[in-house]
Write a protein that holds these residues in place. Structure first.
Motif, mmCIF file in Angstrom:
data_model
loop_
_atom_site.group_PDB
_atom_site.id
_atom_site.type_symbol
_atom_site.label_atom_id
_atom_site.label_comp_id
_atom_site.label_asym_id
_atom_site.label_seq_id
_atom_site.Cartn_x
_atom_site.Cartn_y
_atom_site.Cartn_z
ATOM 1 N N THR A 242 0.856 -1.190 0.000
ATOM 2 C CA THR A 242 0.000 0.000 0.000
ATOM 3 C C THR A 242 0.893 1.241 0.000
ATOM 4 N N VAL A 243 0.332 2.337 -0.468
ATOM 5 C CA VAL A 243 1.062 3.602 -0.476
ATOM 6 C C VAL A 243 1.061 4.160 0.943
ATOM 7 N N PHE A 244 2.250 4.227 1.554
ATOM 8 C CA PHE A 244 2.382 4.773 2.909
ATOM 9 C C PHE A 244 2.473 6.295 2.868
ATOM 10 N N SER A 245 3.169 6.818 1.857
ATOM 11 C CA SER A 245 3.287 8.253 1.635
ATOM 12 C C SER A 245 3.720 8.449 0.181
ATOM 13 N N TYR A 246 3.656 9.693 -0.305
ATOM 14 C CA TYR A 246 4.062 9.929 -1.687
ATOM 15 C C TYR A 246 4.314 11.421 -1.901
ATOM 16 N N VAL A 247 5.043 11.727 -2.957
ATOM 17 C CA VAL A 247 5.213 13.098 -3.434
ATOM 18 C C VAL A 247 4.975 13.083 -4.936
ATOM 19 N N VAL A 248 4.610 14.238 -5.465
ATOM 20 C CA VAL A 248 4.474 14.397 -6.909
ATOM 21 C C VAL A 248 5.592 15.323 -7.376
ATOM 22 N N MET A 249 6.442 14.820 -8.254
ATOM 23 C CA MET A 249 7.588 15.583 -8.736
ATOM 24 C C MET A 249 7.158 16.451 -9.925
ATOM 25 N N HIS A 250 7.366 17.756 -9.782
ATOM 26 C CA HIS A 250 7.102 18.711 -10.854
ATOM 27 C C HIS A 250 8.397 19.348 -11.374
ATOM 28 N N HIS A 251 9.285 19.702 -10.468
ATOM 29 C CA HIS A 251 10.509 20.411 -10.819
ATOM 30 C C HIS A 251 11.666 19.823 -10.008
#
Length: 317
Positions: A242-251
């Motif tokens: 399962t996804v415990f945490s996440y980030v979305v990379m933009h730059h």
């Protein structure tokens, strides 16, 4: 004419280098004060995110993990600006970055950091820090493009006594013209993690299990961070998690990557966590607790990587 233009270009570059060198030794941060004293909740959050169960970081005699050194100096989303006695970066550092921007080196990427630990940080310590611009390199040509490496050195103090140093290096560069597709960076393979990558090549996700206390661990380490034993076995993970945490990379935009994309901290069914891309759903649909399943993604003719596919919203794997 061509020779004159070349000579003018060399002279301009030399003039810029001389101006850049003048910033070496100047203050980057002065009299900074951490937003919070060293405290147990932040230590706990860090250890949970890292999966670090070392007992030294818990209890009445707890110390902070040494690698948290920079964390106590960071300003977060609101920064340090405007808080008396809690300064952000200096005018000199901003001037240096503006000078590089004006010379065409408008892109930036962090390249590496070095830390030296001199004394443990404990709950209650008030963290203060100062930083200097340690060096500005001559013009360098890299695969990303041509630019200059800027290194800052931060001295971190606990209750006024030096606790450690943190060197941080960035590359300010002008992106190279795209001529051929750029391959993803290769993973660093050494004697401690070679077995993991051999498993990936065989489409197996291998974790370690301590032979003494049976605790599973990932990433691969030469010894158990719970009991210290150096004996272990390789165990194939089921691939579900399962996804415990996440980030979305933009730059920043980076060759061989196509932002935005989601990078997840995935908790495997075996109880360990690993970082990889979450695929199969749009980046803005990734959620904590989302079930995922391992698959292997071929990114070029030489490299496959383990990633995790999420079920589409309301759908199946």
């Amino acid at each position: 004419m061509a020779e004159a233009e070349e000579a003018a270009g060399v002279a301009e570059a030399e003039g810029l280098q001389e101006r850049l060198k003048a910033y070496e030794g100047r203050v980057a941060v002065a009299s900074g004060v951490g937003k919070d004293p060293v405290n147990a909740p932040m230590i706990r959050h860090w250890c949970e995110a890292m999966g670090d169960t070392n007992p030294a970081y818990r209890g009445p005699d707890a110390v902070a993990p040494p690698t948290m050194l920079q964390a106590w100096t960071m300003g977060g989303l609101s920064g340090h600006t405007g808080r008396p006695g809690r300064t952000g970066r200096s005018e000199a550092y901003d001037e240096l970055l503006a000078l590089l921007d004006g010379a065409g080196y408008t892109s930036v990427v962090a390249t590496d950091c070095e830390q030296e630990y001199l004394r443990p940080l404990k709950p209650g310590h008030v963290v203060t820090f100062d930083a200097v611009i340690e060096s500005v390199s001559e013009r360098k040509t890299t695969k990303l493009g041509t630019g200059h490496f800027v290194t800052t050195r931060m001295d971190v103090r606990a209750d006024g006594e030096l606790a450690g140093t943190h060197r941080f290096r960035i590359l300010k560069y002008a992106p190279a013209a795209k001529r051929t597709p750029v391959k993803r960076p290769r993973p660093v393979i050494n004697r401690d993690n070679a077995g993991f990558w051999e498993g990936v090549a065989a489409h197996r996700l291998l974790i370690q299990r301590c032979a003494a206390c049976a605790r599973p661990r990932f990433p691969w380490l030469p010894g158990c961070n719970a009991c210290g034993s150096q004996e272990w076995h390789a165990v194939e993970a089921s691939g579900s998690g399962t996804v415990f945490s996440y980030v979305v990379m933009h730059h920043p935009p980076f060759p061989a990557f196509d932002p935005p994309y989601a990078v997840g901290l995935v908790e495997l069914a075996e109880g360990v966590r690993m970082v990889s891309n979450v695929v199969g759903v749009p980046h803005d649909k990734v959620r904590i607790g989302m079930p995922v399943r391992l698959e292997f993604l071929r990114v070029d003719e030489e490299l496959e990587l383990p990633v995790f596919r999420a079920a589409a919203e309301g759908g199946e794997f």
